[in-house]
Design a protein around this motif. Structure first.
Motif, PDB file in Angstrom:
ATOM      1  N   UNK A 401       0.817  -1.642  -0.161  1.00  0.00           N
ATOM      2  CA  UNK A 401      -0.271   0.138  -0.281  1.00  0.00           C
ATOM      3  C   UNK A 401       0.740   1.340  -0.160  1.00  0.00           C
ATOM      4  N   UNK A 402       1.451   1.442   1.111  1.00  0.00           N
ATOM      5  CA  UNK A 402       3.244   2.330   0.805  1.00  0.00           C
ATOM      6  C   UNK A 402       3.515   2.349  -0.013  1.00  0.00           C
ATOM      7  N   UNK A 403       3.839   1.575  -1.364  1.00  0.00           N
ATOM      8  CA  UNK A 403       4.591   1.600  -2.441  1.00  0.00           C
ATOM      9  C   UNK A 403       3.098   2.299  -3.323  1.00  0.00           C
ATOM     10  N   UNK A 404       2.011   1.826  -3.181  1.00  0.00           N
ATOM     11  CA  UNK A 404       1.065   2.815  -4.549  1.00  0.00           C
ATOM     12  C   UNK A 404       0.913   3.377  -4.206  1.00  0.00           C
ATOM     13  N   UNK A 405       0.975   4.273  -2.794  1.00  0.00           N
ATOM     14  CA  UNK A 405       0.690   5.500  -2.542  1.00  0.00           C
ATOM     15  C   UNK A 405       1.442   6.570  -2.596  1.00  0.00           C
ATOM     16  N   UNK A 427       5.545  21.609  -2.491  1.00  0.00           N
ATOM     17  CA  UNK A 427       3.676  20.760  -2.511  1.00  0.00           C
ATOM     18  C   UNK A 427       3.515  19.302  -1.223  1.00  0.00           C
ATOM     19  N   UNK A 428       4.607  18.437  -1.822  1.00  0.00           N
ATOM     20  CA  UNK A 428       3.991  17.349  -1.615  1.00  0.00           C
ATOM     21  C   UNK A 428       4.685  16.899  -0.085  1.00  0.00           C
ATOM     22  N   UNK A 429       3.914  17.751   1.460  1.00  0.00           N
ATOM     23  CA  UNK A 429       4.108  16.807   2.537  1.00  0.00           C
ATOM     24  C   UNK A 429       3.286  16.475   2.796  1.00  0.00           C
ATOM     25  N   UNK A 430       2.104  15.387   1.990  1.00  0.00           N
ATOM     26  CA  UNK A 430       1.323  14.663   2.733  1.00  0.00           C
ATOM     27  C   UNK A 430       2.230  13.577   1.876  1.00  0.00           C
ATOM     28  N   UNK A 431       2.343  13.720   0.643  1.00  0.00           N
ATOM     29  CA  UNK A 431       2.789  12.050   1.076  1.00  0.00           C
ATOM     30  C   UNK A 431       4.620  12.002   1.726  1.00  0.00           C
ATOM     31  N   UNK A 432       5.697  13.245   1.344  1.00  0.00           N
ATOM     32  CA  UNK A 432       6.323  12.587   2.596  1.00  0.00           C
ATOM     33  C   UNK A 432       5.527  12.558   4.587  1.00  0.00           C
ATOM     34  N   UNK A 433       4.886  12.718   4.526  1.00  0.00           N
ATOM     35  CA  UNK A 433       3.505  12.533   5.768  1.00  0.00           C
ATOM     36  C   UNK A 433       3.204  10.920   5.435  1.00  0.00           C
ATOM     37  N   UNK A 434       3.233  10.343   4.271  1.00  0.00           N
ATOM     38  CA  UNK A 434       2.840   8.689   4.539  1.00  0.00           C
ATOM     39  C   UNK A 434       4.040   8.927   4.551  1.00  0.00           C
ATOM     40  N   UNK A 435       5.077   8.619   3.816  1.00  0.00           N
ATOM     41  CA  UNK A 435       6.242   8.343   3.693  1.00  0.00           C
ATOM     42  C   UNK A 435       6.492   7.471   5.499  1.00  0.00           C
ATOM     43  N   UNK A 436       6.699   9.056   5.555  1.00  0.00           N
ATOM     44  CA  UNK A 436       7.407   9.116   7.734  1.00  0.00           C
ATOM     45  C   UNK A 436       6.103   8.222   8.532  1.00  0.00           C
ATOM     46  N   UNK A 437       4.670   7.907   8.694  1.00  0.00           N
ATOM     47  CA  UNK A 437       3.737   7.294   9.628  1.00  0.00           C
ATOM     48  C   UNK A 437       3.357   5.868   9.087  1.00  0.00           C
ATOM     49  N   UNK A 438       3.582   5.798   7.764  1.00  0.00           N
ATOM     50  CA  UNK A 438       3.194   4.646   7.465  1.00  0.00           C
ATOM     51  C   UNK A 438       4.390   3.269   7.155  1.00  0.00           C
ATOM     52  N   UNK A 439       3.329   1.844   8.149  1.00  0.00           N
ATOM     53  CA  UNK A 439       4.457   1.142   8.168  1.00  0.00           C
ATOM     54  C   UNK A 439       4.611   0.808   7.003  1.00  0.00           C
ATOM     55  N   UNK A 440       6.097  -0.282   7.186  1.00  0.00           N
ATOM     56  CA  UNK A 440       6.967  -0.168   6.106  1.00  0.00           C
ATOM     57  C   UNK A 440       7.214  -2.209   6.058  1.00  0.00           C
ATOM     58  N   UNK A 441       6.578  -3.243   6.647  1.00  0.00           N
ATOM     59  CA  UNK A 441       6.630  -4.458   6.427  1.00  0.00           C
ATOM     60  C   UNK A 441       5.345  -5.023   5.485  1.00  0.00           C
ATOM     61  N   UNK A 442       6.124  -5.915   5.250  1.00  0.00           N
ATOM     62  CA  UNK A 442       5.900  -6.601   4.237  1.00  0.00           C
ATOM     63  C   UNK A 442       4.700  -7.599   4.449  1.00  0.00           C
TER      64      UNK A 442
END
Length: 442
Positions: A401-405, A427-442
């Motif tokens: 999900x993190x990859x797609x979003x 302008x892409x703070x929402x994307x950097x926010x997702x990169x920071x907060x979304x888990x990264x485990x598969x």
């Protein structure tokens, strides 16, 4: 042009993400584009040092320092394995040869997977009706702190109604086409989805899967659209970023209620479907409000409806969106490659698979929409046996999900996708926010 790493080589640039290999190794081994020797690190320091000792009068200046490298990333099994791990896939399929046709794949399937079984079809209706009724009962009895669980169940159950209507639209529910149209229309009503408009647009999605412009499902964002205005750019960033799991609401509104979007011979059936939907809204909603109040309408209808759109958005983007899956112009499009290679099989928890009637066993559905939902697993098993090395497969996970979003955003002919934060980091703070907060485990 100096070669750049595509998103399919290193997904995220944050410190929490490890690259697959060193930048130089990946470029030297896999880059499909022209590579600048100096910037790609192919001219080593020692070699440059020795060049300094060549007498100046004997030096021949070479202006063109770019050399083409063979386009072989997805042809390497080891590299595909690394990409799969990085993206959250179980397997990334190797490229399908150009001489394979969609008919070749269809002919390899056993004939029984195309057979309609009325008992199995009506069993799916029973499962959906019973699970939806159970969900409404849970909502009526659950204390406030358990309501999210009741909504999650009910939203997933009502997604099963969509899958039933989906089978009806593909003429894979019943041998009686009138029954299919009635069942499909009724199944879509709780979702406020007009059956015929959706059917017409969805048929185009199957005929033009992953074709730029023509596919009616989600495309990548166009660069000129992204650059057109600050307001639209912000809307796109939020819509394809943090709100992407509800973007099907916008798609529903934009595609299904405008008569101008349909051919003349389709308009009559579209109007009938729209009349059914508006009648449901005019009768059903006031009844819910009369019995339970506005808060009851929110509890019993609106929140499960949002749950349905969560799955509608999630399923749709997982089915055809990944950094390695290309969208192509019509002149370069290949049906077999788009349907077999450009569609993703994704396993979800068993209760979701049951309530949603195996809709995420999605590759055989794109090979032939005439395969009923209850035969999709048998068809997928056949595809694994005959075409397994070409399949894209995953189990749902946060890294996927993190990859797609956070990566699959703006269309690029060479890279497939360019992330918003590469094009407009300010302008892409929402994307950097997702990169920071979304888990990264598969």
């Amino acid at each position: 042009m100096a070669c750049r790493l595509a998103d399919s080589f290193i997904l995220f640039k944050g410190s929490h993400q490890k690259p697959l290999q060193s930048k130089r190794a990946i470029i030297a081994q896999y880059s499909p584009r022209v590579c600048n020797l100096k910037e790609c690190g192919l001219i080593q320091k020692g070699f440059r040092h020795r060049l300094n000792f060549v007498p100046r009068k004997k030096v021949t200046v070479i202006q063109a320092v770019a050399v083409p490298l063979e386009p072989s990333p997805v042809e390497s099994a080891e590299y595909r394995k690394q990409l799969a791990e990085s993206y959250g896939f179980r397997q990334i399929g190797e490229p399908l040869p150009d001489d394979i046709t969609l008919k070749d794949v269809i002919d390899s399937l056993p004939k029984k997977v195309f057979e309609i079984d009325d008992t199995k079809a009506w069993k799916t209706v029973l499962i959906s009706v019973a699970s939806y009724a159970l969900g409404l009962f849970m909502i009526s009895k659950a204390p406030w702190y358990l309501l999210p669980l009741a909504w999650a169940w009910t939203g997933t159950a009502v997604t099963g109604f969509f899958v039933i209507g989906h089978d009806c639209a593909h003429k894979s529910f019943s041998k009686n086409k009138l029954v299919e149209d009635i069942v499909g229309t009724l199944a879509f009503l709780p979702l406020i989805y007009p059956y015929e408009p959706w059917r017409f647009k969805h048929d185009r999605h199957h005929a033009k899967t992953n074709m730029l412009y023509e596919d009616t499902a989600w495309h990548p964002v166009w660069k000129d659209e992204f650059d057109s205005s600050p307001a639209l750019r912000n809307a796109i960033i939020y819509g394809y970023g943090p709100f992407r799991t509800w973007m099907s609401i916008a798609h529903w509104l934009m595609w299904h209620f405008d008569l101008k979007k349909f051919r003349t011979n389709e308009v009559k059936r579209v109007k009938i479907s729209l009349a059914c939907v508006f009648a449901f809204m005019a009768i059903g909603w006031p009844l819910i409000i009369y019995k339970t109040g506005i808060m009851g309408w929110i509890k019993f209808w609106f929140m499960p409806w949002l749950g349905y759109h969560f799955w509608m958005s999630t399923f749709t983007m997982v089915h055809h969106t990944a950094p390695h899956i290309p969208f192509k112009y019509s002149e370069n499009w290949n049906a077999a490659q788009a349907q077999l290679n450009g569609t993703v099989h994704c396993d979800y928890p068993q209760w979701i698979e049951i309530l949603c009637h195996d809709i995420n066993v999605h590759i055989p559905h794109h090979i032939s929409p005439r395969i009923p939902s209850y035969n999709l697993r048998a068809a997928h098993k056949s595809l694994q046996e005959n075409w397994g090395k070409y399949l894209n497969e995953a189990s749902w996970n946060w890294r996927l999900m993190k990859t797609i979003m956070t990566v699959c955003h703006v269309y690029d002919k060479q890279q497939n996708y360019v992330a918003f934060d590469e094009l407009a980091p300010e302008d892409s703070r929402p994307i950097t926010f997702l990169k920071e907060v979304m888990p990264d485990y598969a």
